[in-house]
Motif scaffolding. Sequence first.
Motif, mmCIF file in Angstrom:
data_model
loop_
_atom_site.group_PDB
_atom_site.id
_atom_site.type_symbol
_atom_site.label_atom_id
_atom_site.label_comp_id
_atom_site.label_asym_id
_atom_site.label_seq_id
_atom_site.Cartn_x
_atom_site.Cartn_y
_atom_site.Cartn_z
ATOM 1 N N CYS A 1 0.823 -1.210 0.000
ATOM 2 C CA CYS A 1 0.000 0.000 0.000
ATOM 3 C C CYS A 1 0.858 1.263 0.000
ATOM 4 O O CYS A 1 0.542 2.240 -0.665
ATOM 5 C CB CYS A 1 -0.927 -0.011 1.199
ATOM 6 S SG CYS A 1 -2.137 -1.346 1.133
ATOM 7 N N HIS B 1 -2.901 -5.169 -7.475
ATOM 8 C CA HIS B 1 -3.054 -4.797 -6.064
ATOM 9 C C HIS B 1 -4.423 -4.176 -5.808
ATOM 10 O O HIS B 1 -5.080 -4.488 -4.810
ATOM 11 C CB HIS B 1 -1.939 -3.832 -5.670
ATOM 12 C CG HIS B 1 -1.993 -3.413 -4.230
ATOM 13 N ND1 HIS B 1 -1.520 -4.194 -3.210
ATOM 14 C CD2 HIS B 1 -2.505 -2.308 -3.653
ATOM 15 C CE1 HIS B 1 -1.740 -3.570 -2.059
ATOM 16 N NE2 HIS B 1 -2.337 -2.420 -2.292
ATOM 17 N N CYS C 1 -7.322 -4.767 -2.853
ATOM 18 C CA CYS C 1 -7.078 -3.844 -1.749
ATOM 19 C C CYS C 1 -8.096 -2.704 -1.741
ATOM 20 O O CYS C 1 -7.961 -1.753 -2.501
ATOM 21 C CB CYS C 1 -5.666 -3.280 -1.848
ATOM 22 S SG CYS C 1 -5.296 -2.192 -0.457
ATOM 23 N N HIS D 1 -8.435 -0.437 0.403
ATOM 24 C CA HIS D 1 -7.843 0.816 0.873
ATOM 25 C C HIS D 1 -7.281 1.619 -0.296
ATOM 26 O O HIS D 1 -7.509 2.818 -0.417
ATOM 27 C CB HIS D 1 -6.735 0.546 1.886
ATOM 28 C CG HIS D 1 -7.190 -0.272 3.058
ATOM 29 N ND1 HIS D 1 -8.319 0.042 3.767
ATOM 30 C CD2 HIS D 1 -6.681 -1.392 3.612
ATOM 31 C CE1 HIS D 1 -8.471 -0.860 4.732
ATOM 32 N NE2 HIS D 1 -7.501 -1.742 4.644
ATOM 33 N N CYS D 2 -6.539 0.948 -1.134
ATOM 34 C CA CYS D 2 -5.932 1.650 -2.264
ATOM 35 C C CYS D 2 -6.983 2.016 -3.310
ATOM 36 O O CYS D 2 -6.872 3.051 -3.969
ATOM 37 C CB CYS D 2 -4.812 0.809 -2.880
ATOM 38 S SG CYS D 2 -3.361 0.750 -1.812
ATOM 39 N N PHE E 1 -4.135 2.165 6.001
ATOM 40 C CA PHE E 1 -2.890 1.514 5.575
ATOM 41 C C PHE E 1 -2.178 0.899 6.775
ATOM 42 O O PHE E 1 -1.660 -0.202 6.700
ATOM 43 C CB PHE E 1 -1.967 2.503 4.870
ATOM 44 C CG PHE E 1 -2.461 2.950 3.519
ATOM 45 C CD1 PHE E 1 -3.261 2.135 2.740
ATOM 46 C CD2 PHE E 1 -2.130 4.200 3.036
ATOM 47 C CE1 PHE E 1 -3.708 2.555 1.503
ATOM 48 C CE2 PHE E 1 -2.582 4.627 1.794
ATOM 49 C CZ PHE E 1 -3.379 3.801 1.032
ATOM 50 N N ASP F 1 -3.683 -2.287 7.767
ATOM 51 C CA ASP F 1 -3.555 -3.315 6.753
ATOM 52 C C ASP F 1 -2.131 -3.835 6.620
ATOM 53 O O ASP F 1 -1.883 -4.836 6.001
ATOM 54 C CB ASP F 1 -3.992 -2.738 5.399
ATOM 55 C CG ASP F 1 -4.266 -3.828 4.379
ATOM 56 O OD1 ASP F 1 -4.873 -4.835 4.746
ATOM 57 O OD2 ASP F 1 -3.830 -3.672 3.236
ATOM 58 N N SER F 2 -1.171 -3.125 7.225
ATOM 59 C CA SER F 2 0.218 -3.358 6.853
ATOM 60 C C SER F 2 0.908 -4.439 7.671
ATOM 61 O O SER F 2 2.023 -4.804 7.375
ATOM 62 C CB SER F 2 1.014 -2.048 6.929
ATOM 63 O OG SER F 2 1.031 -1.597 8.265
#
Length: 83
Positions: free
Chosen positions: A8, A34, A38, A40-41, A78, A81-82
């Motif tokens: 991300c 991605h 994802c 979020h992105c 992020f 999620d990371s």
Amino acid sequence: VSAPTYACRDFVEDVTAYLEGSLPPERVMLIEAHLTDCPHCTEYLREMRLTIAATGSLAATDVERLPDDVRARLLEAFEQDSD
Ligand SMILES: [Zn+2]
């Protein structure tokens, strides 16, 4: 995470170039793979596009210049999620 080759945080770095269409095709493929995985992105990209639509300028879309609440929310997503 099913896309270990792309994180991300990389997208935060790449989003402006992505929207400009200035990334190499391999990089675009990584990003689009991605994005499918994802939320979020995907949301981040959506916000960036809204910002561009609102300002009419890609130059104004650096993450530092996003509205504070948008930026904070995305960065928080992020973070979660990371790891
Ligand atoms: Zn992501």
